[in-house]
Design a protein around this motif. Sequence first.
Motif, PDB file in Angstrom:
ATOM      1  N   LEU A 189      -6.153  -0.647 -11.676  1.00  0.00           N
ATOM      2  CA  LEU A 189      -4.805   0.122 -11.834  1.00  0.00           C
ATOM      3  C   LEU A 189      -4.223   0.566 -10.704  1.00  0.00           C
ATOM      4  CD1 LEU A 189      -5.941   2.286 -14.736  1.00  0.00           C
ATOM      5  CD2 LEU A 189      -4.925   0.098 -15.001  1.00  0.00           C
ATOM      6  N   CYS A 190      -3.012   0.669 -10.422  1.00  0.00           N
ATOM      7  CA  CYS A 190      -2.222   1.171  -9.165  1.00  0.00           C
ATOM      8  C   CYS A 190      -1.353   2.224  -9.819  1.00  0.00           C
ATOM      9  CB  CYS A 190      -1.796   0.149  -8.509  1.00  0.00           C
ATOM     10  SG  CYS A 190      -0.646   0.949  -7.029  1.00  0.00           S
ATOM     11  N   ARG A 191      -1.356   3.479  -9.385  1.00  0.00           N
ATOM     12  CA  ARG A 191      -0.234   4.401  -9.945  1.00  0.00           C
ATOM     13  C   ARG A 191       0.897   4.477  -9.005  1.00  0.00           C
ATOM     14  NH1 ARG A 191      -1.167   4.413 -15.143  1.00  0.00           N
ATOM     15  NH2 ARG A 191      -1.137   2.291 -14.193  1.00  0.00           N
ATOM     16  N   CYS A 192       0.783   3.797  -7.955  1.00  0.00           N
ATOM     17  CA  CYS A 192       2.152   4.028  -7.021  1.00  0.00           C
ATOM     18  C   CYS A 192       2.844   3.145  -6.855  1.00  0.00           C
ATOM     19  CB  CYS A 192       1.351   4.265  -5.463  1.00  0.00           C
ATOM     20  SG  CYS A 192       0.440   5.585  -5.395  1.00  0.00           S
ATOM     21  N   THR A 193       2.582   1.691  -6.573  1.00  0.00           N
ATOM     22  CA  THR A 193       3.286   0.506  -6.281  1.00  0.00           C
ATOM     23  C   THR A 193       3.961  -0.166  -7.157  1.00  0.00           C
ATOM     24  OG1 THR A 193       1.494  -1.076  -6.420  1.00  0.00           O
ATOM     25  CG2 THR A 193       1.557   0.074  -4.205  1.00  0.00           C
ATOM     26  N   GLY A 194       3.524   0.052  -8.444  1.00  0.00           N
ATOM     27  CA  GLY A 194       4.184  -0.907  -9.486  1.00  0.00           C
ATOM     28  C   GLY A 194       3.832  -2.622  -9.319  1.00  0.00           C
ATOM     29  N   VAL A 233       0.755  -1.238  -0.040  1.00  0.00           N
ATOM     30  CA  VAL A 233       0.101  -0.077  -0.069  1.00  0.00           C
ATOM     31  C   VAL A 233       0.695   1.210   0.138  1.00  0.00           C
ATOM     32  CG1 VAL A 233      -1.728   1.162   1.013  1.00  0.00           C
ATOM     33  CG2 VAL A 233      -1.830  -1.198   1.354  1.00  0.00           C
ATOM     34  N   GLN A 234       0.415   2.243  -0.955  1.00  0.00           N
ATOM     35  CA  GLN A 234       1.254   3.330  -0.879  1.00  0.00           C
ATOM     36  C   GLN A 234       0.157   4.533  -0.659  1.00  0.00           C
ATOM     37  OE1 GLN A 234       4.411   4.160  -3.746  1.00  0.00           O
ATOM     38  NE2 GLN A 234       5.404   2.197  -3.410  1.00  0.00           N
ATOM     39  N   CYS A 235      -0.205   5.348  -1.538  1.00  0.00           N
ATOM     40  CA  CYS A 235      -1.408   6.067  -1.362  1.00  0.00           C
ATOM     41  C   CYS A 235      -2.639   5.618  -1.036  1.00  0.00           C
ATOM     42  CB  CYS A 235      -1.802   6.911  -2.356  1.00  0.00           C
ATOM     43  SG  CYS A 235      -2.906   6.467  -3.648  1.00  0.00           S
ATOM     44  N   GLY A 236      -2.994   3.825  -1.446  1.00  0.00           N
ATOM     45  CA  GLY A 236      -4.068   3.627  -0.719  1.00  0.00           C
ATOM     46  C   GLY A 236      -5.372   3.878  -1.647  1.00  0.00           C
ATOM     47  N   PHE A 237      -5.448   4.664  -2.764  1.00  0.00           N
ATOM     48  CA  PHE A 237      -6.745   5.017  -3.186  1.00  0.00           C
ATOM     49  C   PHE A 237      -7.109   3.634  -4.025  1.00  0.00           C
ATOM     50  CE2 PHE A 237      -9.418   6.616  -6.647  1.00  0.00           C
ATOM     51  CZ  PHE A 237     -10.284   7.074  -5.798  1.00  0.00           C
ATOM     52  N   CYS A 238      -6.363   3.037  -4.812  1.00  0.00           N
ATOM     53  CA  CYS A 238      -6.603   1.491  -5.328  1.00  0.00           C
ATOM     54  C   CYS A 238      -7.022   0.428  -4.460  1.00  0.00           C
ATOM     55  CB  CYS A 238      -5.613   1.244  -6.315  1.00  0.00           C
ATOM     56  SG  CYS A 238      -4.056   0.525  -5.610  1.00  0.00           S
ATOM     57  N   ILE A 239      -6.655   0.683  -3.366  1.00  0.00           N
ATOM     58  CA  ILE A 239      -6.567  -0.636  -2.458  1.00  0.00           C
ATOM     59  C   ILE A 239      -7.814  -1.378  -2.012  1.00  0.00           C
ATOM     60  CG2 ILE A 239      -5.834  -1.572  -0.217  1.00  0.00           C
ATOM     61  CD1 ILE A 239      -3.461  -0.907  -2.169  1.00  0.00           C
TER      62      ILE A 239
HETATM   63  S1  FES Z   1      -1.273   2.865  -3.877  1.00  0.00           S
HETATM   64 FE1  FES Z   1      -1.631   4.626  -4.723  1.00  0.00          FE
HETATM   65  S2  FES Z   1      -3.035   4.139  -6.323  1.00  0.00           S
HETATM   66 FE2  FES Z   1      -2.271   2.243  -5.748  1.00  0.00          FE
END
Ligand code: FES
Lengths: 299, 162
Positions: free
Chosen positions: B137-142, B101-107
């Motif tokens: 889609l996730c824009r943070c974690t890869g 989890v990074q920003c968490g929006f996609c989680i």
């Molecule tokens: S954790 Fe940021 S979009 Fe997936």
Amino acid sequence: MGAMNTKVIEAEYDYVKPASLDEALDILAEKENVKIYAGGTDLLVKLKMGADLGMDIMMDINGIEDLYGVDKTADGGLRIGAAEKIWNLETNADVIAMYPILSEAMHLMASVSVRNMATIGGNFCNASPVADTVGPCMCYGACVELKSKKGVRTVDATEFFLKPGVTVMEADEILTAIILPAPEENTGAAFTKMARVRPDIAKVSISCVIKRDGDAIKDCRMAMGSVAPKPLFLGDISAELAGKKMSAALIEETAQKVHDFVKPIGDHGTTAEYRKEMAHLIAKEILEKAWENSGGELA
Amino acid sequence: MSAEKIKVNLKVNGEDVTYTINPEDTLLKALRANYNYDVKCGCEIGECGTCTVLLDGDAVKSCVTLAAACEGHEVWTDKGLGENDKLAARLQDAFVECGSVQCGFCIPGFIVAGVGYLKNIGNPDRKMIRNYVSGNLCRCTGYQKIIDAIEKVALEMERGEI
Ligand code: FES
Ligand SMILES: Cc1cc2nc3c(=O)[nH]c(=O)nc-3n(C[C@H](O)[C@H](O)[C@H](O)COP(=O)(O)OP(=O)(O)OC[C@H]3O[C@@H](n4cnc5c(N)ncnc54)[C@H](O)[C@@H]3O)c2cc1C
Ligand code: FES
């Protein structure tokens, strides 16, 4: 950019959910401006993009028993109910065994969470030139079954489509089933889709089914997606192959014909030039693969 | 033609509810209007997957699902799953353990899609997991750590630990 995603559906309409096919056909016969909702994965996206579909009534056909089922037909083919979900079909043992590239094309469509909703009838009736289930069905010789209060008729899949979003279906008709003929011996099929990442909308796609007779082609059918205003059946080019001895030279010649024949457009997906070049490349690839899958060898 | 409001009865996170909706409301809109804010709203056109919920056990995108069509059906969201379902709670923990989890929006969408995978398929096969969650889609974690977490729980299931 073209249409904007407003996130709000601007259109206002009534929602009806008939309990049976008869009731649905009555509604279509009696009311005007009725649109069918199956999986909604095309319809809702269009509405959110502000498309004016001239819809006063949205008719939900989910749960209508007559529109479900994957059943063997008397002649050994398969009858697929129009409201069957793509995910149920791609994982159906009969579909996988009898029509492998139909299952393969479905597997490469969108994502599982879309395929859990999307129906095969919706993929046909949306009539997009990219529709991934259509090419394989055309190559396997499928018909669509259309019903209305007036009766039932079947239309060859190759004659169903007219232009983007438009089919031969009348306003009072429902697509009830896709009917596939029995697969034959010594038949090989191949499907390829070029997309940015595999589950994306196709930049260009191609399907091919070859029936083999020794080292000759008994019958060949090819169809392409995203190279014309409708799913394109390559009837003439395919038919010319019947009776010919298969060879690398014949494949190359045919791929060149496909390249010369298609007149794709450029859009947000890719350029016309790319589509034309790819048409040549993937035509060659699937002819080789379908021949190999039919048990044939290339001299 | 002015469309009438309609009532739709469904089960959300194990509870029978009646939502008053417009015929054009999506399931996403109906859920969020009724305080299920764990269901996120991203692209709204079926592309990003952050709105994913379980509908009768299958992962679907609630932004391209009509609320009216959910009459009589059962919906589970990330939060409800985490509070009621052992496997889902385990997957949420695994996301934390694996640093998914990074920003968490996609989680929330990934958790629901992951639960859909574990319940409907469940093999610890990274390729199959990737295919199943390809609509998210996730824009943070890869993505790697998200796949790691789902695989981790699938392996635990295989070993009979959960
Ligand atoms: S954790 Fe940021 S979009 Fe997936
Ligand atoms: C993120 C995303 C990715 C996608 N990727 C792909 C892809 O890779 N390949 C692809 O081919 N498609 C793709 N699609 C498009 C879509 O999912 C498919 O075309 C799907 O099969 C449509 O089926 P549906 O049941 O959801 O149709 P709906 O949206 O319910 O209906 C589509 C149209 O068909 C009509 N209709 C539906 N069923 C019937 C019937 N039985 N009789 C008469 N009319 C009917 C409706 O009135 C409507 O006009 C994608 C969509 C999304 C949102
Ligand atoms: S908000 Fe539903 S898929 Fe993006």
